[in-house]
Design a protein around this motif. Structure first.
Motif, mmCIF file in Angstrom:
data_model
loop_
_atom_site.group_PDB
_atom_site.id
_atom_site.type_symbol
_atom_site.label_atom_id
_atom_site.label_comp_id
_atom_site.label_asym_id
_atom_site.label_seq_id
_atom_site.Cartn_x
_atom_site.Cartn_y
_atom_site.Cartn_z
ATOM 1 N N LEU A 337 0.803 -1.286 0.057
ATOM 2 C CA LEU A 337 0.051 -0.048 0.025
ATOM 3 C C LEU A 337 0.853 1.161 -0.059
ATOM 4 O O LEU A 337 1.626 1.262 0.926
ATOM 5 N N THR A 338 0.761 1.964 -1.079
ATOM 6 C CA THR A 338 1.630 3.341 -0.926
ATOM 7 C C THR A 338 0.744 4.532 -1.444
ATOM 8 O O THR A 338 -0.346 4.443 -2.080
ATOM 9 N N GLY A 339 1.334 5.625 -1.015
ATOM 10 C CA GLY A 339 0.595 6.807 -1.310
ATOM 11 C C GLY A 339 1.372 8.045 -0.517
ATOM 12 O O GLY A 339 1.956 7.935 0.616
ATOM 13 N N GLY A 340 1.001 9.222 -0.964
ATOM 14 C CA GLY A 340 1.505 10.359 -0.185
ATOM 15 C C GLY A 340 0.760 10.956 0.930
ATOM 16 O O GLY A 340 -0.407 10.123 1.571
ATOM 17 N N PRO A 341 1.014 11.847 1.475
ATOM 18 C CA PRO A 341 0.384 12.639 2.756
ATOM 19 C C PRO A 341 -1.028 12.930 2.641
ATOM 20 O O PRO A 341 -1.346 13.240 1.268
ATOM 21 N N GLY A 342 -1.906 12.443 3.531
ATOM 22 C CA GLY A 342 -3.218 12.974 3.178
ATOM 23 C C GLY A 342 -3.959 11.928 2.221
ATOM 24 O O GLY A 342 -5.497 12.363 2.039
ATOM 25 N N MET A 424 7.768 1.823 4.920
ATOM 26 C CA MET A 424 8.660 0.796 4.300
ATOM 27 C C MET A 424 9.756 1.591 3.468
ATOM 28 O O MET A 424 10.767 0.786 3.144
ATOM 29 N N SER A 425 9.361 2.736 3.158
ATOM 30 C CA SER A 425 10.614 3.385 2.188
ATOM 31 C C SER A 425 11.917 3.452 2.942
ATOM 32 O O SER A 425 13.045 3.614 2.565
ATOM 33 N N MET A 426 11.774 3.406 4.459
ATOM 34 C CA MET A 426 13.102 3.368 5.251
ATOM 35 C C MET A 426 13.694 2.025 5.453
ATOM 36 O O MET A 426 14.857 1.838 5.996
ATOM 37 N N VAL A 427 13.134 0.772 5.022
ATOM 38 C CA VAL A 427 13.617 -0.366 5.277
ATOM 39 C C VAL A 427 14.690 -0.935 4.435
ATOM 40 O O VAL A 427 14.226 -0.656 3.011
ATOM 41 N N LEU A 447 2.687 -4.214 3.528
ATOM 42 C CA LEU A 447 3.949 -3.329 3.616
ATOM 43 C C LEU A 447 3.273 -1.837 3.141
ATOM 44 O O LEU A 447 2.994 -1.734 1.880
ATOM 45 N N VAL A 448 3.530 -0.823 3.812
ATOM 46 C CA VAL A 448 3.059 0.259 3.772
ATOM 47 C C VAL A 448 3.949 1.434 3.517
ATOM 48 O O VAL A 448 5.105 1.455 4.550
ATOM 49 N N VAL A 475 -1.233 -1.391 -4.413
ATOM 50 C CA VAL A 475 -2.408 -0.169 -4.370
ATOM 51 C C VAL A 475 -1.879 1.050 -4.085
ATOM 52 O O VAL A 475 -1.254 1.184 -3.018
ATOM 53 N N MET A 476 -2.007 2.211 -4.972
ATOM 54 C CA MET A 476 -1.482 3.441 -4.736
ATOM 55 C C MET A 476 -2.582 4.407 -4.642
ATOM 56 O O MET A 476 -3.326 4.516 -5.497
ATOM 57 N N LEU A 477 -2.574 5.003 -3.504
ATOM 58 C CA LEU A 477 -3.427 6.028 -3.127
ATOM 59 C C LEU A 477 -3.167 7.163 -3.677
ATOM 60 O O LEU A 477 -2.214 7.608 -3.475
ATOM 61 N N THR A 478 -3.999 7.799 -4.270
ATOM 62 C CA THR A 478 -3.537 9.179 -4.858
ATOM 63 C C THR A 478 -4.628 10.496 -4.528
ATOM 64 O O THR A 478 -4.204 11.704 -4.634
#
Length: 738
Positions: A337-342, A424-427, A447-448, A475-478
């Protein structure tokens, strides 16, 4: 100059790096405190010391030792004290007494020349007699080796390590191939070995040196995040390091390959050279991901009904993408699961938690850092831990020679049906590999993270490679939700990510840009913001407001900023103890950061009455705390970290700490602050890029203030040339799955 003879009764303190020692000496005049640098001494030894008496303001009369000589104990009492001091393992005070009573002044000659005669004494077998003789001889050999190694500028700690590894072979190794130590002993790098080799007189074009230099260059690239280097890049870097032409690179690569130190593999960018350890780590990570990626059958109607019930019970409303993410998590062993703030990641995670809890599944939540885990706990209402704590760190997982760094592994796996990892970008690759070893097939792994954040500090690019492999459900939240749209931090972060210009008119409530062109003026504005303006505005203490800067060096780099900010935010005072270490001054009350993983450091949480309520080991790169105490006598500095964890640092470990009033944007990953202040002037294009700016902006919860050049700011938005990492996890995954 005083000359005094006596035996070492008790070692009060010893710094193993520089040999500085405080001990009590016992002689005819009674006890005397002595201080000085000693290669290697043990309690019970007889010393002849030269030095001057000094009066310490707290500890009274001391002998400051300028030189010393180890003497064989002469009188019977000294011989007995030495043997019974614990210096020789297996001999206590009573047994020492019996040995001396039997052999008198001849004791040491008997031990060295006729050790079998020790078996004449009750309590000593022939085997034990041999062991005693070996220990006495070994202590003489070790002292000789320590003095020999000190000639080459090697600290007492490293000298002891080297001797323990090689024993009497140390002289052969040093004279024939000191580069061997760089490969075999942790703490000795190529540069240390190279300095020793130069002193010994080994030629700069020796095969040992070139082979070791190539391997060192490959290992150093790991610190930049790479898993491999192309042959051409490796050759170029190694030649620059060694300052010699490398006429036959193929020969050295084949040698290293045959020694199983490297793996050579063709890729779409040419011949790749991997350190074998990281090649197999990447390969095993791909295999474990493949094994976990199972499909689970669940009827659409069952999932839909359950989701409707959760929305009704919690008041959470999911859009189409969020629902898709929950369904994907239910149906797949691995889900990203990925996406920016908000964009609703937290709402989606909370819905997943409710869904799996309604199925009576066991959940575990984790994040790479303590701060990220704390935020996850606050956002979900369920306890989240650091990944290190989840895996029960029990050693140094970064030591290639260590069998296990974590108690949790394939033999002792995590007992959970669902594991959710945030940030997860930090792992990095080693941590992901360790995590997967402890997850058994049948466990769902969610993994988020935000794939537009800076990559991990350690090697690898896990989140991006998982997405790039196209082998897992992603899944990318936009969509930015209404409440988030009211924050210019969120809106502008997304504009930056899309490469759109940001309006800097200061009409916002949470996003400000103060245009200044002079570095000293910028620093003055930063100080005013931290001391006067922002604390009230965001309802926080000055220490909670974080200065983030792109660089370490320069007029607005971390090193200069920290010196200035310390002077104004925590000025010197007679009430505050200080410790100077290298070019840094640490002061009680300073904000500091741990700058490398230390798996052995012990921490404690205590009540206000000093009772220990929890303890553990491990302080990690990026952990931030406050200096609470500096003790000159015990030579320790105490730092209090999040959750009131207190750590005592011996002075020799202060190289692992630095001031943290200002930190690099890279070091801020996974953290969130009430307010951030970002000073910006010109800098190197390869560093001043969109990805870095986006990461800095998204660290703020209530307010972002940039101070500096608008031209630099807008230029960073347009600069997409972030440094690419050489990783191939996506390719390894495809080899298993496609």
């Amino acid at each position: 100059m005083e000359v005094i003879k006596g035996y070492v009764e008790h070692i009060v303190f010893r710094n193993e790096d520089n040999g500085y020692t405080v001990f009590n000496l016992n002689n005819d005049d009674g006890d005397l405190t002595c201080v000085g640098s000693f290669h290697y001494i043990a309690e019970g030894e007889m010393l002849e010391l030269k030095g001057e008496y000094t009066m310490h303001s707290v500890y009274g009369m001391q002998l400051k030792v300028s030189s010393y000589e180890v003497k064989a104990p002469e009188d019977l009492l000294s011989i007995e004290r030495y043997l019974g001091s614990g210096a020789v393992k297996g001999i206590g005070a009573a047994l020492a007494g019996r040995i001396v009573k039997k052999f008198r002044e001849d004791t040491f000659r008997i031990i060295e020349e006729e050790p079998e005669r020790l078996a004449e004494i009750k309590g000593i077998s022939e085997r034990k007699a041999r062991e005693i003789a070996e220990q006495v001889e070994d202590k003489k050999d070790m002292r000789k080796a320590m003095i020999y190694l000190q000639k080459y500028g090697i600290s007492t700690t490293l000298a002891a390590k080297i001797y323990q590894h090689y024993g009497q072979n140390i002289y052969k190794v040093m004279e024939e191939n000191p580069y061997q130590m760089a490969d075999e002993i942790q703490g000795i790098g190529f540069k240390t070995a190279d300095e020793i080799a130069a002193r010994i007189g080994i030629h700069t074009d020796s095969d040992f040196r070139i082979r070791s230099g190539i391997f060192y260059t490959l290992q150093q690239s790991v610190a930049e995040g790479h898993i491999y280097l192309t042959k051409d890049a490796l050759l170029c870097r190694a030649a620059e390091l060694l300052e010699v032409e490398i006429p036959d690179m193929e020969k050295y690569l084949m040698d290293l390959s045959m020694e199983k130190k490297i793996i050579l593999k063709e890729g779409n960018d040419g011949l790749r050279v991997y350190a074998a350890h990281f090649y197999y780590m990447e390969l095993n990570t791909a295999k474990m991901l493949h094994d976990l990626n199972l499909d689970y059958e669940e009827a659409d109607v069952v999932i839909t009904n359950r989701l409707s019930q959760i929305e009704k019970n919690t008041g959470m409303e999911l859009d189409e993408k969020q629902q898709e993410a929950v369904i994907s998590a239910v149906r797949h062993g691995i889900m990203v699961l990925t996406g920016g703030p908000g964009t609703g990641k937290t709402t989606t995670i909370n819905t997943m938690i409710h869904y799996f809890k309604s199925e009576n599944m066991e959940l575990m939540l984790a994040a790479p850092t303590g701060r990220a885990a704390k935020r996850m706990t606050e956002a979900t209402g369920y306890e989240a831990q650091t990944i290190h704590r989840l895996l029960e760190v029990s050693g140094n997982p970064e030591d290639e020679n260590a069998r296990n760094g974590f108690a949790k592994n394939e033999e002792n796996p995590l007992e959970a049906d669902v594991i959710i990892i945030d940030e997860m970008s930090m792992v990095d690759l080693p941590l992901m590999h360790a995590l997967l070893r402890a997850v058994i097939p049948g466990t769902r792994l969610i993994l988020v993270g935000d794939c537009n954040q800076l990559p991990s500090v350690g090697p690898g690019s896990i989140l991006k490679d998982l997405i790039a492999s196209q082998c897992f459900s992603v899944v990318m939240l936009t969509k930015i939700f209404r409440q988030a749209r009211e924050s210019d931090i969120v809106v502008n972060a997304h504009k930056i990510n899309r490469g759109e210009p940001v309006v800097l008119d200061n009409q916002s409530r949470d996003f400000f840009f103060l245009k200044r062109q002079d570095a000293n003026v910028i620093i003055s504005v930063v100080l005013t913001l931290i001391q006067k303006k922002l604390p009230k505005y965001v309802d926080a203490q000055p220490y909670d407001i974080q200065v983030l800067t792109p660089m370490r060096k320069g007029l607005l780099g971390v090193e200069r900023l920290n010196g200035i900010l310390q002077e104004y935010l925590n000025p010197p005072s007679p009430q505050k103890a200080e410790k100077e270490y290298g070019d840094r001054i640490f002061r009680v009350g300073d904000k500091v950061m741990q700058i490398k993983n230390n798996y052995q450091l012990e921490w404690e949480i205590t009540t206000k009455f000093g009772l220990v309520v929890d303890r553990g080991t491990g302080i990690f790169n990026g952990d931030m705390g406050i200096i609470r105490e500096i003790n000159a006598y015990t030579e320790t500095l105490e730092v209090e970290y999040d959750e009131k964890r207190k750590v005592k640092y011996p002075f020799e470990l202060l190289e692992e700490l630095e001031l943290a009033y200002a930190i690099t944007i890279h070091k801020s990953q996974g953290s969130e602050y009430p307010a951030v202040v970002i000073p910006l002037l010109k800098g190197p294009r390869q560093l001043f890029h969109r990805n870095l700016l986006y990461t800095a902006i998204t660290r703020a919860r209530k307010c972002v203030t940039l101070v500096g050049s608008e031209e630099t700011f807008q230029g960073m938005i347009q600069n997409t040339n972030e440094q690419n990492r050489n990783t191939s996890l996506d390719e390894r995954i495809q080899e298993f799955i496609l």
